[in-house]
Each structure stands twice: as C-alpha cells, then as structure tokens.
Write a protein that holds these residues in place. Structure first.
Motif, PDB file in Angstrom:
ATOM      1  N   LEU A   9      -5.244  -1.637   5.882  1.00  0.00           N
ATOM      2  CA  LEU A   9      -6.152  -1.195   7.077  1.00  0.00           C
ATOM      3  C   LEU A   9      -5.645  -1.869   8.383  1.00  0.00           C
ATOM      4  N   LEU A  10      -4.832  -2.855   8.659  1.00  0.00           N
ATOM      5  CA  LEU A  10      -4.108  -3.186   9.855  1.00  0.00           C
ATOM      6  C   LEU A  10      -3.205  -2.224  10.270  1.00  0.00           C
ATOM      7  N   GLN A  11      -2.411  -1.933   9.315  1.00  0.00           N
ATOM      8  CA  GLN A  11      -1.617  -0.888   9.570  1.00  0.00           C
ATOM      9  C   GLN A  11      -2.315   0.576  10.144  1.00  0.00           C
ATOM     10  N   GLY A  12      -3.506   0.913   9.490  1.00  0.00           N
ATOM     11  CA  GLY A  12      -4.204   1.904   9.837  1.00  0.00           C
ATOM     12  C   GLY A  12      -4.748   1.757  11.143  1.00  0.00           C
ATOM     13  N   VAL A  13      -4.966   0.790  11.757  1.00  0.00           N
ATOM     14  CA  VAL A  13      -5.511   0.704  13.050  1.00  0.00           C
ATOM     15  C   VAL A  13      -4.427   0.811  13.981  1.00  0.00           C
ATOM     16  N   MET A  14      -3.172   0.351  13.751  1.00  0.00           N
ATOM     17  CA  MET A  14      -2.043   0.462  14.556  1.00  0.00           C
ATOM     18  C   MET A  14      -1.626   1.870  14.520  1.00  0.00           C
ATOM     19  N   VAL A  15      -1.791   2.641  13.515  1.00  0.00           N
ATOM     20  CA  VAL A  15      -1.427   4.021  13.585  1.00  0.00           C
ATOM     21  C   VAL A  15      -2.343   4.738  14.335  1.00  0.00           C
ATOM     22  N   LEU A  16      -3.635   4.545  14.322  1.00  0.00           N
ATOM     23  CA  LEU A  16      -4.793   5.299  14.790  1.00  0.00           C
ATOM     24  C   LEU A  16      -4.450   5.141  16.403  1.00  0.00           C
ATOM     25  N   LEU A  17      -4.306   3.900  16.796  1.00  0.00           N
ATOM     26  CA  LEU A  17      -3.964   3.691  18.352  1.00  0.00           C
ATOM     27  C   LEU A  17      -2.948   4.395  18.765  1.00  0.00           C
ATOM     28  N   ILE A  18      -1.559   4.682  17.907  1.00  0.00           N
ATOM     29  CA  ILE A  18      -0.782   5.134  18.412  1.00  0.00           C
ATOM     30  C   ILE A  18      -0.896   6.524  18.478  1.00  0.00           C
ATOM     31  N   ILE A  19      -1.367   7.249  17.288  1.00  0.00           N
ATOM     32  CA  ILE A  19      -1.890   8.898  17.476  1.00  0.00           C
ATOM     33  C   ILE A  19      -2.748   8.988  18.457  1.00  0.00           C
ATOM     34  N   SER A  20      -3.930   8.335  18.799  1.00  0.00           N
ATOM     35  CA  SER A  20      -4.818   8.372  19.977  1.00  0.00           C
ATOM     36  C   SER A  20      -4.074   8.364  21.279  1.00  0.00           C
ATOM     37  N   PHE A  21      -3.116   7.398  21.439  1.00  0.00           N
ATOM     38  CA  PHE A  21      -2.569   7.405  22.976  1.00  0.00           C
ATOM     39  C   PHE A  21      -1.587   8.605  23.142  1.00  0.00           C
ATOM     40  N   LEU A 296      -4.629   4.675   0.630  1.00  0.00           N
ATOM     41  CA  LEU A 296      -4.706   3.645   0.230  1.00  0.00           C
ATOM     42  C   LEU A 296      -5.442   3.513  -1.113  1.00  0.00           C
ATOM     43  N   ALA A 297      -6.449   4.751  -1.438  1.00  0.00           N
ATOM     44  CA  ALA A 297      -6.631   4.788  -2.803  1.00  0.00           C
ATOM     45  C   ALA A 297      -5.466   5.044  -3.536  1.00  0.00           C
ATOM     46  N   ALA A 298      -4.421   5.787  -3.260  1.00  0.00           N
ATOM     47  CA  ALA A 298      -3.297   6.027  -4.087  1.00  0.00           C
ATOM     48  C   ALA A 298      -2.362   4.602  -4.444  1.00  0.00           C
ATOM     49  N   ASP A 299      -2.373   3.952  -3.401  1.00  0.00           N
ATOM     50  CA  ASP A 299      -1.817   2.669  -3.530  1.00  0.00           C
ATOM     51  C   ASP A 299      -2.518   1.631  -4.601  1.00  0.00           C
ATOM     52  N   ILE A 300      -3.980   1.847  -4.448  1.00  0.00           N
ATOM     53  CA  ILE A 300      -4.601   0.822  -5.417  1.00  0.00           C
ATOM     54  C   ILE A 300      -4.427   1.464  -6.738  1.00  0.00           C
ATOM     55  N   LEU A 301      -4.528   2.969  -7.060  1.00  0.00           N
ATOM     56  CA  LEU A 301      -4.360   3.421  -8.454  1.00  0.00           C
ATOM     57  C   LEU A 301      -2.839   2.896  -8.764  1.00  0.00           C
ATOM     58  N   GLN A 302      -1.729   2.910  -8.241  1.00  0.00           N
ATOM     59  CA  GLN A 302      -0.602   2.877  -8.494  1.00  0.00           C
ATOM     60  C   GLN A 302      -0.401   1.288  -9.035  1.00  0.00           C
ATOM     61  N   ARG A 303      -1.169   0.250  -8.318  1.00  0.00           N
ATOM     62  CA  ARG A 303      -1.151  -0.873  -8.852  1.00  0.00           C
ATOM     63  C   ARG A 303      -1.877  -1.169 -10.272  1.00  0.00           C
ATOM     64  N   LEU A 304      -2.904  -0.402 -10.178  1.00  0.00           N
ATOM     65  CA  LEU A 304      -3.712  -0.430 -11.519  1.00  0.00           C
ATOM     66  C   LEU A 304      -2.880   0.282 -12.809  1.00  0.00           C
ATOM     67  N   ASN A 305      -2.025   1.178 -12.416  1.00  0.00           N
ATOM     68  CA  ASN A 305      -1.393   1.875 -13.443  1.00  0.00           C
ATOM     69  C   ASN A 305      -0.120   1.007 -13.839  1.00  0.00           C
ATOM     70  N   ASN A 306       0.546   0.103 -12.809  1.00  0.00           N
ATOM     71  CA  ASN A 306       1.681  -0.556 -13.029  1.00  0.00           C
ATOM     72  C   ASN A 306       1.311  -2.290 -13.026  1.00  0.00           C
ATOM     73  N   PRO A 307       1.174  -2.804 -14.295  1.00  0.00           N
ATOM     74  CA  PRO A 307       0.931  -4.474 -14.149  1.00  0.00           C
ATOM     75  C   PRO A 307       1.914  -5.190 -13.328  1.00  0.00           C
ATOM     76  N   ARG A 308       3.010  -4.651 -13.178  1.00  0.00           N
ATOM     77  CA  ARG A 308       4.227  -5.505 -12.377  1.00  0.00           C
ATOM     78  C   ARG A 308       3.861  -5.434 -10.894  1.00  0.00           C
ATOM     79  N   LEU A 309       3.227  -4.314 -10.486  1.00  0.00           N
ATOM     80  CA  LEU A 309       2.855  -4.156  -9.044  1.00  0.00           C
ATOM     81  C   LEU A 309       1.687  -4.900  -8.778  1.00  0.00           C
ATOM     82  N   ARG A 310       0.662  -5.062 -10.015  1.00  0.00           N
ATOM     83  CA  ARG A 310      -0.445  -5.851  -9.781  1.00  0.00           C
ATOM     84  C   ARG A 310      -0.219  -7.242  -9.406  1.00  0.00           C
TER      85      ARG A 310
END
Length: 312
Positions: A9-21, A296-310
């Motif tokens: 979410l923090l990264q997303g806010v920074m990306v949105l600020l950069i894109i908008s500017f 973000l949904a893909a990151d969450i699915l990746q961690r749910l699929n891989n116990p080591r990333l969880r």
C-alpha cells in the motif's frame, strides 16, 4: 501477511504520486490546454484567458498539482474541464466495463492455456505439443490492433454485427455480450504468454522426483497432476498473472478504441485529445490502482501457495 499488505500500500501511494505528477507535468509542458482546444475563430482571446483563470490554468504547475493532490487525498478527483461533471462519476462505469473486459480476457486466456498447456506437458513432442508451439508463435507475433481490425471486418460482414459488434452507446450494460469480441482480441497475446509458461511449468513439475514417487505408489494420473504437480507449477504462473495486469490495462486502450467498447480506453483517448487533465489523471490513477490491487492479490496468492514465503 499484514506487513506485506502495508508495504504494498505504501509503495502504491508513492507510485500513484509519481504517475500523477508525470502526467501533470508532461501535459503541461506539451503545450496547449483545454482552453486552447476551443475554436479560436469563434472565441476571442479574452474569453480564452478568462476560461483559464476560472479553471486555474494560469497558475504555476506546482501550485495546481498541490491543490489537486490535496483534493484527491480527500476523495475528490475534481471536475472534468470539458464535460463539466465530477471525474469519479465519469470514470465509474467505464472502469467497471474495463474491469469486466479484463476479467473475461484473463478467463479466456487461462482456460485455454491450462487446458492445452497441461495436455502438451504430459505428451512432449506430440501433435498437441507442436500445435501449442504454433499458437504461441502466432499469438505473440500478431499486434492487437491487427487482430481488432480483422475481427471488426469479420463481424461487420455477418448478422452478428447487431449482437456483438461495436456500439456508440455509452449506456451499454457492464455485463453486455458485446464484451466477448474485444475480450478475445485482448486475450490473444496473453494466451501466448500463459500457454508457454504453463507448458514449461507443468512439464518441469512432472519431471520432479516426488511425482515419480507418487506414480510408483500407484496414485491415479489425475491425482498426480492436480494434487502434486499443479502446486509447485503454480508459483511462476501466479507471478506471470501479476505481471500481465499492466499489459491488460494498456492493451485495452487500443482494443476498446477499435472495437467500440466504452471503457477507460476510450475515455483516455478523449481526455488526451481535449487536454482534460483532471479527467486523464482520474482515469490513469483508477487504472494504476486496479493494476496494483491485482499485483497485491498475486503476492498474497504466492505466499498462500508457498509455505516458505508465508513465514517472511
């Protein structure tokens, strides 16, 4: 998991600020604005300058951007300078239509890719494997605009034109059947990517020692595939899904414009042509936010699929 969500979410806010500017600065430096797009033969220079003052177009770049960010933080994306309506009310339905278009395109691409990719991975060198190679080559090398023009030509010459053909009606339903042709066009390059990755991932998983062990224990082939092979193969496929979302949103601009689907793509083209900065900012940020939510949904699915990333 909470740490991951907060970080994204923090990264997303920074990306949105950069894109908008960047959008704000590039459109300003490109020359011209909404007022300059008016018919100069019918509008006096004094009227154009008055319009600029009313909408604050005569103010410095950083002042206008700061005012916009302040209002956006309060949930107000501003008013369209050309259409004279709140930006959110203008982008709400097109955003839903583009979301439906992207979802249908992804569904088509994944359904075909998983079906053909699994079959090809189980029979290397077979006819289906060679067919998949041809599909990947053709789908990846044909531009979307060529496919869209070809589809438009075919549809216009059949009775299907009034059912699934392009429409100029901006009130077309979000779940209209007219979404099918542009979704097929949008899914074609995705099909090449997904099919190639699915075939490689499944084939690699089927060569693992634990698959041989499962087969040696007499496990049915369907169970070996669905229970043992798909999970390790899902990791790269989830990653590809996250990376493909940007391609879907960017590709929808061309597909929607050519195929007449009233989504964000047509709105972006209109906003650029008229130098409607508030509308363009709203459309771009909505599209960027949708892509980041998918990632973000893909990151969450990746961690749910891989116990080591969880555990991270």
């Amino acid at each position: 998991m909470l740490k991951l969500i907060l970080s994204r979410l923090l990264q997303g806010v920074m990306v949105l600020l950069i894109i908008s500017f960047l959008i704000f600065a590039l459109l300003t430096r490109a020359g011209g604005d909404m007022a300059s797009m008016l018919d100069n033969s019918r509008v006096s220079n004094e009227t154009i300058e008055s319009i600029r003052r009313i909408h604050g177009l005569d103010r410095p770049l950083m002042e206008r951007y700061r005012n916009w960010v302040t209002e956006a933080a309060r949930g107000n994306l501003g008013h369209s300078l050309v259409l004279q309506a709140p930006v959110w009310s203008l982008i709400r339905l097109p955003l839903l239509r583009t979301g439906v278009l992207a979802a249908v395109a992804l569904l088509i691409a994944w359904t075909i890719s998983l079906t053909l990719g699994i079959a090809a991975a189980r029979r290397p060198g077979s006819l289906i494997d060679r067919l998949c190679s041809v599909i990947v080559l053709l789908a990846s090398s044909t531009p979307r605009i060529v496919l869209a023009l070809l589809a438009l030509t075919l549809i216009s010459s059949t009775p299907l034109m009034n059912v699934v053909g392009p429409t100029t009606n901006s009130d077309v339903g979000v779940l209209s059947i007219r979404v099918i042709p542009p979704a097929i066009i949008l899914s074609t390059p995705l099909l090449a990517l997904f099919l190639a990755q699915t075939r490689v991932a499944i084939r690699g998983a089927l060569d693992e020692d634990f698959i041989r062990a499962a087969r040696a224990r007499g496990a049915p082939e369907r169970m070996v595939l669905l229970r043992h092979a798909l999970r390790p193969a899902a990791g790269p496929l989830i990653t590809i899904f996250g990376l493909s979302l940007g391609s879907v949103m960017s590709g929808s601009v061309v597909v929607e414009t050519v195929m007449g689907w009233p989504g964000l793509g047509q709105l972006i083209v209109s906003a650029v042509e008229t130098r409607d900065i508030p509308l363009l900012l709203g459309v771009t940020l909505a599209a960027a936010a949708a892509v980041m939510a998918g990632n973000l949904a893909a990151d969450i699915l990746q961690r749910l699929n891989n116990p080591r990333l969880r555990k991270d």
